[in-house]
Design an enzyme around this catalytic site. Sequence first.
Site, short mmCIF file in Angstrom:
data_model
loop_
_atom_site.label_atom_id
_atom_site.label_comp_id
_atom_site.label_asym_id
_atom_site.label_seq_id
_atom_site.Cartn_x
_atom_site.Cartn_y
_atom_site.Cartn_z
N HIS A 293 0.75 -1.49 -0.12
CA HIS A 293 -0.29 0.05 0.05
C HIS A 293 0.84 1.23 0.07
O HIS A 293 0.10 2.37 0.13
CB HIS A 293 -0.90 -0.10 1.21
CG HIS A 293 -2.11 -0.94 1.19
ND1 HIS A 293 -3.15 -0.71 0.91
CD2 HIS A 293 -2.07 -2.37 1.53
CE1 HIS A 293 -3.86 -1.80 0.87
NE2 HIS A 293 -3.20 -2.86 1.44
N LYS A 484 -8.64 13.77 4.34
CA LYS A 484 -7.59 12.79 4.45
C LYS A 484 -6.63 12.74 5.43
O LYS A 484 -6.68 13.82 6.28
CB LYS A 484 -6.95 12.63 3.02
CG LYS A 484 -6.31 13.83 2.58
CD LYS A 484 -5.83 13.59 1.16
CE LYS A 484 -6.50 13.66 -0.05
NZ LYS A 484 -6.49 12.75 -1.01
N ARG A 485 -5.85 12.12 5.88
CA ARG A 485 -4.81 11.95 6.66
C ARG A 485 -3.86 13.29 6.45
O ARG A 485 -3.80 13.57 5.26
CB ARG A 485 -3.95 10.74 6.97
CG ARG A 485 -4.72 9.84 7.70
CD ARG A 485 -4.79 10.10 9.15
NE ARG A 485 -3.67 10.27 10.02
CZ ARG A 485 -3.44 9.17 10.85
NH1 ARG A 485 -4.41 8.22 11.09
NH2 ARG A 485 -2.47 9.15 11.60
N LYS A 490 0.68 14.54 0.77
CA LYS A 490 -0.68 14.80 0.08
C LYS A 490 -0.89 16.19 0.02
O LYS A 490 -2.03 16.50 -0.55
CB LYS A 490 -1.74 14.23 1.49
CG LYS A 490 -1.70 12.71 1.40
CD LYS A 490 -2.62 12.28 2.52
CE LYS A 490 -2.74 10.75 2.82
NZ LYS A 490 -3.32 9.98 2.02
N THR A 592 -8.65 6.51 -1.84
CA THR A 592 -10.09 5.82 -2.08
C THR A 592 -11.17 6.87 -2.06
O THR A 592 -12.14 7.00 -2.48
CB THR A 592 -10.17 4.62 -1.12
OG1 THR A 592 -9.84 5.11 0.17
CG2 THR A 592 -9.42 3.37 -1.72
N LYS A 596 -14.77 8.07 -3.94
CA LYS A 596 -15.78 8.43 -3.19
C LYS A 596 -16.64 9.83 -3.36
O LYS A 596 -17.67 9.79 -3.77
CB LYS A 596 -15.59 8.45 -1.66
CG LYS A 596 -15.40 6.85 -1.07
CD LYS A 596 -14.51 7.18 0.41
CE LYS A 596 -13.82 5.52 0.64
NZ LYS A 596 -13.18 5.83 1.82
C1 26W Z 1 4.37 0.95 9.61
C2 26W Z 1 3.23 1.78 9.77
C3 26W Z 1 2.20 1.94 8.64
C4 26W Z 1 0.89 1.98 8.97
C5 26W Z 1 0.06 1.71 7.98
C6 26W Z 1 2.72 1.99 7.60
C7 26W Z 1 1.95 2.00 6.35
C8 26W Z 1 0.49 2.21 6.61
C9 26W Z 1 -0.55 2.38 5.46
C10 26W Z 1 0.15 1.67 4.30
C11 26W Z 1 -0.90 3.48 5.08
C12 26W Z 1 -1.90 3.44 4.16
O1 26W Z 1 -3.08 3.51 4.59
N1 26W Z 1 -1.89 3.60 3.12
C13 26W Z 1 -2.87 3.85 2.18
O2 26W Z 1 -3.68 2.58 1.50
C14 26W Z 1 -4.63 3.23 0.77
C15 26W Z 1 -5.51 1.88 0.29
O3 26W Z 1 -4.68 1.01 -0.50
C16 26W Z 1 -4.41 3.70 -0.47
O4 26W Z 1 -5.45 4.20 -1.16
C17 26W Z 1 -3.47 4.80 -0.12
O5 26W Z 1 -2.97 5.54 -1.06
C18 26W Z 1 -2.26 4.45 0.79
O6 26W Z 1 -1.67 5.78 1.29
#
Ligand code: 26W
Length: 745
Positions: A293, A484-485, A490, A592, A596
């Site tokens: 992701h 979004k975050r 971003k 995503t 929406k």
């Molecule tokens: C290790 C800590 C950590 C926690 C969460 C690292 C990375 C994450 C996630 C990968 C962050 C995340 O939510 N990524 C998002 O995933 C979505 C679903 O696929 C994508 O639409 C977003 O672009 C992406 O930033």
Amino acid sequence: YYFSLEYLMGRLFGNNLIATGLRDTASAALASLGQDFDSIRESEVDMGLGNGGLGRLAACFMDSLATLDYPALGYGIYYEFGLFKQEFVNGHQVEHPDNWMKFGDPWEVVRPEYAQEIPLYGRVENVFDDRGNYRPRWVDTKSILGVPHDIPIAGYGTRTVNLLRLWASKATEDFDLAAFNRGGYVEAVRDKAVGETVSKVLYPNDKTENGKELRLVQQYFFVAASLADIMRVFVRRHGTNWELFPDRVAVQLNDTHPTIAIPELMRLLVDEHGVDWNTAWDITRRTFAYTNHTLLPEALESWPVALLSRLLPRHLQIIYLINWLHLHEAVAAGHTDADLIAAISLIHEPGEQRVRMGHLAFIGSHAVNGVSALHTELMRDTVFAALAKVAPTRIINKTNGISFRRWFYEANPGLTALIRDELGPRVFDDPAALRRLEPLAQNKAFVARYRAVRHENKLALADILRASVGVTVDPDAMFDVQIKRIHEYKRQLLNILETIALWRAMRAAPQHNWPGRVKIFAGKAAGSYERAKLIIKLAHDVAKTINDDPVTGDRLKLVFVPNYSVEIASRIVGAADVSEQISTAGMEASGTGNMKLALNGAITIGTLDGATVEIRDHVGADNIVIFGLTADEVAARRKDRFAGENAVGPELAGVIDTLESGELSPDDPKRYAPIVASLLDHDPFMVAADFSAYWAAQRALDDRWRDSDRWWPSSVLNTARMGWFSSDRAIRDYADDIWRVPVTA
Ligand code: 26W
């Protein structure tokens, strides 16, 4: 089986009623009892067990799996505290714990009969059997108990109800026997609490989690409990016919967070069930698939070897052996280049040895997927370039999708009713049928009704804005949304700086025909992410300065909605005219929220990044506003670092003047000096580099807005052409191409 450390479910009441076709019935029944449906719905606490996109994707996928009658379980952790609640004090973010189950969770079904004991720590005893075979024993472990809590997931228009099975941790009796024996009764009881801490709280970071031991314990805890649960069911049905395992079991790893499942399955098969190594490895690889992701370097997980050897000593041995065989296989296949071998190794060497979890997930899986076409291409070219040489067909694409039940039918009942009127109820079973709206984009009467629905939604949102932030906005102004975050990549900063530039331009030419604009922001910053918090503070300082300016008046407002959640998102998506998808190209894996908003008819202003590229392909280049550097151009600039190339145009120069003047922050005139410095210096996220293109794109959007004969047909076409982005399509693709699983019903 979907393995995810996060599920951002939101409220389940309305969703479950829609799924079972009982929403209107329930509403009428409540009315007959003198109860209001909406206020009952409001009383449910959001289940916010996720950070953002990855957790919400898991929730949308659960919805689609049930709707499409796939026999699926989601496994995760039953966190006592979800993502923190956000409050603004003086424009600064303050975090509060989210004690969401304080009054209980009405959906949970506890299954103590399926509890699992999970070992941790200890050491490996090197034992050999009569024939001299290595039969290691993991001994002197401590253990915690995992207790499953099942949340029902009702499919839409089907009898299928799947389960989200979330593990809560408890202390086992023997967890602190030592302290107990020392006579420390109180200490022993206190230490028992350690067992409970494992599932206490969701880690609030969406990009980094620098080697926290408890985080790894959480990962192993839920993965080990889930695999044991899967094996329990498998053995009941098929005995110990392990060769059949990959035909009956498919495990999807949601990012690398559950990757320790790969050595855990090897341990269970080899150590506990006496399967030989090669057979076990074949079974393991055919069982797992991995979704990536993010490509951000700071988000690529790696665990120090020293930590693994203390916490999971047997797993570390297994990882070393997997790596040894993997490297020899590569050499045997002719990949002898030393740099390539170092690049594909599971162990990152220079300095402290660390296990690269992405690499482990890659080689322990039969399929590795990205979440948009562009992201998948970048995976092949960057992070997994070396591994892709060794396994050229493993990386595939599965573009994300969203649940239309939640993000369309529940979030936008007005538009849903309009579409039911026009297309009939069958459209709800087949999102592709939204295409039949296309000719209506030219139908004046339909467009007027479509506009009226948006207007209603904007009035409702305006009420929420007044109640939550005390700002009154003009519902006829363009609602321009970035939700979004908060993250530098971003680029909320780009949007805020453009707001300052617009404010300056409006004040300089108040007689100009500026369309009204309401800039709406929502999103949380990780508590430790100082720069993101400074960007939140800047948004508030800008709001304070411009919202009361009599020159700009109703024509420009900035509001930051606190405590962003699934619930708040669903109030905003149907009221948005414009969707901001402005990440530095190459950095947003998919997005995503972009889907929406476009589905609900917002016009996207965005860079060619993540799934926005595919949104353009679907809605058509005329119905989206694209600007800025492409991923290739960003990469080229990074490489060459051409200095002086960041020509600061007149608008940005003015904005920098405003920031430096201290006008926005009289209490602390130097507050934004670090932001100015990074814009002018290395501009890591290309905010300065993209500024003039963004400014021009925004003015183009103004022109479109003034021309309502262009704007509204374009908005309708967005709704009509977004059907492909349903998570039903995504899930069918996973099922056909990765899991090879038929439906049950
Ligand atoms: C290790 C800590 C950590 C926690 C969460 C690292 C990375 C994450 C996630 C990968 C962050 C995340 O939510 N990524 C998002 O995933 C979505 C679903 O696929 C994508 O639409 C977003 O672009 C992406 O930033």
